[in-house]
Design an enzyme around this catalytic site. Structure first.
Site, PDB file in Angstrom:
ATOM      1  N   LYS A 231       0.838  -1.207   0.000  1.00 24.99           N
ATOM      2  CA  LYS A 231       0.000   0.000   0.000  1.00 24.99           C
ATOM      3  C   LYS A 231       0.876   1.262   0.000  1.00 24.99           C
ATOM      4  CE  LYS A 231      -3.781  -2.243   2.486  1.00 24.99           C
ATOM      5  NZ  LYS A 231      -4.768  -2.092   3.572  1.00 24.99           N
TER       6      LYS A 231
ATOM      7  N   TYR B  41     -12.337  -2.314  -3.303  1.00 24.68           N
ATOM      8  CA  TYR B  41     -12.839  -2.362  -1.928  1.00 24.68           C
ATOM      9  C   TYR B  41     -14.380  -2.333  -1.875  1.00 24.68           C
ATOM     10  CZ  TYR B  41      -8.198  -1.921   0.220  1.00 24.68           C
ATOM     11  OH  TYR B  41      -6.914  -2.155   0.665  1.00 24.68           O
TER      12      TYR B  41
ATOM     13  N   ASN C   3      -1.805  -0.297   7.129  1.00 24.67           N
ATOM     14  CA  ASN C   3      -1.290  -1.620   7.521  1.00 24.67           C
ATOM     15  C   ASN C   3      -0.420  -2.262   6.439  1.00 24.67           C
ATOM     16  OD1 ASN C   3      -3.341  -2.280   5.785  1.00 24.67           O
ATOM     17  ND2 ASN C   3      -4.380  -3.707   7.149  1.00 24.67           N
TER      18      ASN C   3
ATOM     19  N   HIS D  64      -1.900  -5.452   1.365  1.00 22.78           N
ATOM     20  CA  HIS D  64      -3.196  -6.104   1.171  1.00 22.78           C
ATOM     21  C   HIS D  64      -2.943  -7.455   0.521  1.00 22.78           C
ATOM     22  CE1 HIS D  64      -7.330  -6.872  -0.131  1.00 22.78           C
ATOM     23  NE2 HIS D  64      -6.766  -7.317  -1.248  1.00 22.78           N
TER      24      HIS D  64
ATOM     25  N   GLU E 162      -9.460 -10.010  -7.864  1.00 23.21           N
ATOM     26  CA  GLU E 162      -8.480  -8.924  -7.691  1.00 23.21           C
ATOM     27  C   GLU E 162      -7.378  -8.992  -8.762  1.00 23.21           C
ATOM     28  OE1 GLU E 162      -7.473  -9.337  -3.542  1.00 23.21           O
ATOM     29  OE2 GLU E 162      -9.412  -8.533  -2.913  1.00 23.21           O
TER      30      GLU E 162
HETATM   31  P1  CMP Z   1      -7.137  -4.666   3.636  1.00 23.33           P
HETATM   32  O1  CMP Z   1      -6.638  -6.039   3.809  1.00 23.33           O
HETATM   33  O2  CMP Z   1      -6.560  -3.865   2.517  1.00 23.33           O
HETATM   34  O3  CMP Z   1      -8.712  -4.730   3.425  1.00 23.33           O
HETATM   35  C1  CMP Z   1      -9.580  -3.708   3.846  1.00 23.33           C
HETATM   36  C2  CMP Z   1      -8.878  -2.644   4.587  1.00 23.33           C
HETATM   37  O4  CMP Z   1      -9.694  -1.785   5.344  1.00 23.33           O
HETATM   38  C3  CMP Z   1      -7.964  -3.258   5.625  1.00 23.33           C
HETATM   39  O5  CMP Z   1      -6.886  -3.882   4.989  1.00 23.33           O
HETATM   40  C4  CMP Z   1      -7.630  -2.078   6.506  1.00 23.33           C
HETATM   41  O6  CMP Z   1      -6.469  -1.382   6.062  1.00 23.33           O
HETATM   42  C5  CMP Z   1      -8.846  -1.193   6.295  1.00 23.33           C
HETATM   43  N1  CMP Z   1      -9.585  -1.013   7.552  1.00 23.33           N
HETATM   44  C6  CMP Z   1     -10.170  -1.961   8.269  1.00 23.33           C
HETATM   45  N2  CMP Z   1     -10.756  -1.401   9.367  1.00 23.33           N
HETATM   46  C7  CMP Z   1     -10.506  -0.074   9.301  1.00 23.33           C
HETATM   47  C8  CMP Z   1     -10.818   1.024  10.133  1.00 23.33           C
HETATM   48  N3  CMP Z   1     -11.535   0.851  11.263  1.00 23.33           N
HETATM   49  N4  CMP Z   1     -10.406   2.250   9.768  1.00 23.33           N
HETATM   50  C9  CMP Z   1      -9.698   2.415   8.618  1.00 23.33           C
HETATM   51  N5  CMP Z   1      -9.369   1.391   7.779  1.00 23.33           N
HETATM   52  C10 CMP Z   1      -9.761   0.174   8.136  1.00 23.33           C
END
Ligand code: CMP
Length: 143
Positions: free
Chosen positions: A9, A49, A112, A115, A126
């Site tokens: 990311k 998403y 984080n 993905h 995807e």
């Molecule tokens: P990802 O695996 O990319 O899939 C969905 C993403 O939503 C997840 O990783 C997080 O980065 C994001 N996400 C999940 N919960 C929250 C939250 N409470 N606030 C912001 N982002 C979130």
């Protein structure tokens, strides 16, 4: 052979973690069959998403994933979908174990680092969203 979609990311790219992350999957023994540094459009972010559309953080998620370049990848190997998820660690870095990518490099759930597809269906979806068939290679490793 099973394939999965993984994406460093914008925070991972900004923090120079692309090489570290590629190294982890290469060292594990998986095969990289497609990769590109790219800027995600609003439309692609909303498609990717789509399942989170009703979540309160959807706008924040789309804004973040379009905020800078991402490194999109397709990896191949036995059980690569579930093993990559284990190597990434829990979605929320406060629950991800040390030794996992999120456990080692991330603090907040929004930023984080990586993905990864969570199932065979999402991997197919995807990969199709991010890559044209001719952007993926097929090869046997000889070493
Ligand atoms: P990802 O695996 O990319 O899939 C969905 C993403 O939503 C997840 O990783 C997080 O980065 C994001 N996400 C999940 N919960 C929250 C939250 N409470 N606030 C912001 N982002 C979130």
């Amino acid at each position: 052979m099973e394939k999965t979609f993984l994406m460093v990311k914008p925070d991972g790219v900004q923090r120079n973690l692309v090489g570290e992350i590629v190294n982890r999957f290469e060292s594990k023994g998986f095969t990289l069959v497609g990769a590109k540094l790219m800027q995600i459009t609003q439309e692609l972010a909303e498609q990717h998403y789509g399942e989170h559309k009703e979540r309160p953080f959807f706008g924040e998620l789309v804004d973040f994933i379009t905020s800078g370049p991402v490194f999109a990848m397709v990896w191949e190997g036995e059980n690569v979908i579930s093993t990559a998820r284990l190597m990434m660690g829990a979605t929320n870095p406060k629950e991800s174990a040390p030794g996992t990518i999120r456990g080692d490099f991330a603090v907040t759930v929004g930023k984080n680092i990586i993905h990864g597809s969570d199932s065979s269906d999402s991997a197919t979806r995807e990969i199709g969203l991010f890559f044209k068939e001719e952007e993926l290679v097929t090869y046997e490793k000889s070493m």
